[in-house]
Design a protein around this motif. Structure first.
Motif, PDB file in Angstrom:
ATOM      1  N   VAL A  34       0.827  -1.207   0.000  1.00 40.56           N
ATOM      2  CA  VAL A  34       0.000   0.000   0.000  1.00 40.56           C
ATOM      3  C   VAL A  34       0.860   1.256   0.000  1.00 40.56           C
ATOM      4  CG1 VAL A  34      -1.708   1.325   1.289  1.00 40.56           C
ATOM      5  CG2 VAL A  34      -1.937  -1.149   1.122  1.00 40.56           C
ATOM      6  N   THR A  38       0.861   3.739  -3.176  1.00 38.42           N
ATOM      7  CA  THR A  38       0.414   5.113  -2.942  1.00 38.42           C
ATOM      8  C   THR A  38       1.417   6.120  -3.480  1.00 38.42           C
ATOM      9  OG1 THR A  38      -0.807   4.463  -0.952  1.00 38.42           O
ATOM     10  CG2 THR A  38      -0.235   6.790  -1.166  1.00 38.42           C
ATOM     11  N   LYS A  59     -11.818   6.710  -6.861  1.00 37.87           N
ATOM     12  CA  LYS A  59     -11.717   6.350  -5.444  1.00 37.87           C
ATOM     13  C   LYS A  59     -13.045   5.849  -4.909  1.00 37.87           C
ATOM     14  CE  LYS A  59     -12.564   9.203  -2.476  1.00 37.87           C
ATOM     15  NZ  LYS A  59     -13.762   9.601  -1.682  1.00 37.87           N
ATOM     16  N   THR A  63     -13.681   2.361  -3.220  1.00 40.45           N
ATOM     17  CA  THR A  63     -14.125   2.364  -1.830  1.00 40.45           C
ATOM     18  C   THR A  63     -15.392   1.527  -1.663  1.00 40.45           C
ATOM     19  OG1 THR A  63     -13.194   4.577  -1.457  1.00 40.45           O
ATOM     20  CG2 THR A  63     -14.870   3.819   0.097  1.00 40.45           C
ATOM     21  N   THR A 129     -11.922   0.855   9.342  1.00 42.99           N
ATOM     22  CA  THR A 129     -11.871   0.698   7.895  1.00 42.99           C
ATOM     23  C   THR A 129     -12.706   1.766   7.188  1.00 42.99           C
ATOM     24  OG1 THR A 129     -12.125  -0.920   6.091  1.00 42.99           O
ATOM     25  CG2 THR A 129     -13.818  -0.909   7.803  1.00 42.99           C
ATOM     26  N   SER A 130     -12.325   2.116   5.972  1.00 39.48           N
ATOM     27  CA  SER A 130     -12.910   3.260   5.260  1.00 39.48           C
ATOM     28  C   SER A 130     -14.439   3.266   5.188  1.00 39.48           C
ATOM     29  CB  SER A 130     -12.329   3.338   3.843  1.00 39.48           C
ATOM     30  OG  SER A 130     -10.971   3.675   3.885  1.00 39.48           O
ATOM     31  N   MET A 152      -6.268   6.066   5.603  1.00 39.11           N
ATOM     32  CA  MET A 152      -5.176   5.558   4.777  1.00 39.11           C
ATOM     33  C   MET A 152      -3.832   5.795   5.455  1.00 39.11           C
ATOM     34  SD  MET A 152      -6.362   4.079   2.131  1.00 39.11           S
ATOM     35  CE  MET A 152      -4.850   3.948   1.178  1.00 39.11           C
ATOM     36  N   ILE A 156      -1.387   2.750   6.635  1.00 43.13           N
ATOM     37  CA  ILE A 156      -0.040   2.595   6.072  1.00 43.13           C
ATOM     38  C   ILE A 156       1.018   2.614   7.176  1.00 43.13           C
ATOM     39  CG2 ILE A 156       1.721   3.706   4.638  1.00 43.13           C
ATOM     40  CD1 ILE A 156      -0.560   4.627   2.793  1.00 43.13           C
ATOM     41  N   ILE A 188      -5.580  -2.435   5.997  1.00 46.15           N
ATOM     42  CA  ILE A 188      -4.217  -2.342   5.471  1.00 46.15           C
ATOM     43  C   ILE A 188      -3.250  -3.081   6.390  1.00 46.15           C
ATOM     44  CG2 ILE A 188      -2.345  -0.762   4.858  1.00 46.15           C
ATOM     45  CD1 ILE A 188      -4.471   1.331   4.199  1.00 46.15           C
TER      46      ILE A 188
END
Length: 227
Positions: A34, A38, A59, A63, A129-130, A152, A156, A188
């Motif tokens: 990731v 990125t 995105k 997503t 989580t997103s 994010m 990461i 991630i």
């Protein structure tokens, strides 16, 4: 779907696949897929003068797919269900403490640094989580786009430095390592800790899901205390 959106999706997938291959050949925290993907995506989009607003539709498509991808984590949970159930009570206690601590420290630090209220709200959901972060941040008046950026970043950093910190702290138990990473680095971090073993991955998956539930329940009660 516009040409830029399609290009952005293809670029993202290609960059990630390439990063995965690199991580297999050179296995270090700095080659976490990731992180590498990125950096590559930002570099290419910047060189092509494609800004974030143009990348946003791509995105949003990706997503949306995070939901089904998260459900796929049920497989390692099922395989290690006996161990998980044996440690369920202690795990939930640790997760509750970890989740509450994460929210308090994140918002407190953001406030101490003089960040705006929207930034503070986004930092409060950085450890989930997103898909959950996007919905949860709306409950406290934050920006979904900013929340995703925090998510994010946390993911990461957690994937890159989390296992190292756990090792330095001499935390070697597979269940504890997975639980810690899943609590603060969601999907991630889970993808990274899974490389250590199925139990670590299962514990991280469970932690990610439970932390998301706990955050959604307590966030509307804790966050107002800072304002």
């Amino acid at each position: 779907m516009s040409g830029i959106t399609l290009f952005s999706i293809i670029l993202t997938i290609a960059a990630y696949i390439g990063a995965v291959h690199l991580a297999r050949k050179i296995s270090t925290p700095l080659t976490t897929p990731v992180l590498v993907a990125t950096i590559v995506i930002i570099f290419i989009l910047s060189s092509m003068k494609i800004d974030y607003s143009q990348y946003t539709p791509a995105k949003e498509w990706m997503t949306f797919l995070l939901g089904p991808a998260t459900v796929a984590l049920a497989l390692p949970l099922y395989k290690t269900r006996k161990i998980l159930m044996e440690k369920f009570k202690s795990a939930v206690l640790g997760l509750s403490i970890g989740t509450i601590t994460t929210i308090i420290t994140a918002v407190g630090l953001s406030k101490a640094l003089g960040l705006s209220e929207k930034m503070q709200a986004a930092s409060a959901v950085k450890a989930v989580t997103s898909p959950v972060a996007i919905e949860a941040v709306l409950l406290i008046g934050g920006s979904p786009a900013t929340a995703v950026a925090f998510v994010m970043g946390a993911g990461i950093l957690g994937a890159v430095f989390g296992p190292i910190i756990l090792t330095v702290m001499k935390i070697s138990d597979p269940f504890a390592r997975g639980l810690g990473i899943g609590t603060v680095a969601h999907g991630i971090g889970t993808s990274q800790i899974m490389k250590e073993g199925s139990l670590q991955g299962a514990a991280s998956s469970a932690a990610m899901g439970i932390a998301a539930i706990i955050t959604s329940l307590i966030l509307p009660w804790i966050y107002p205390l800072f304002n």
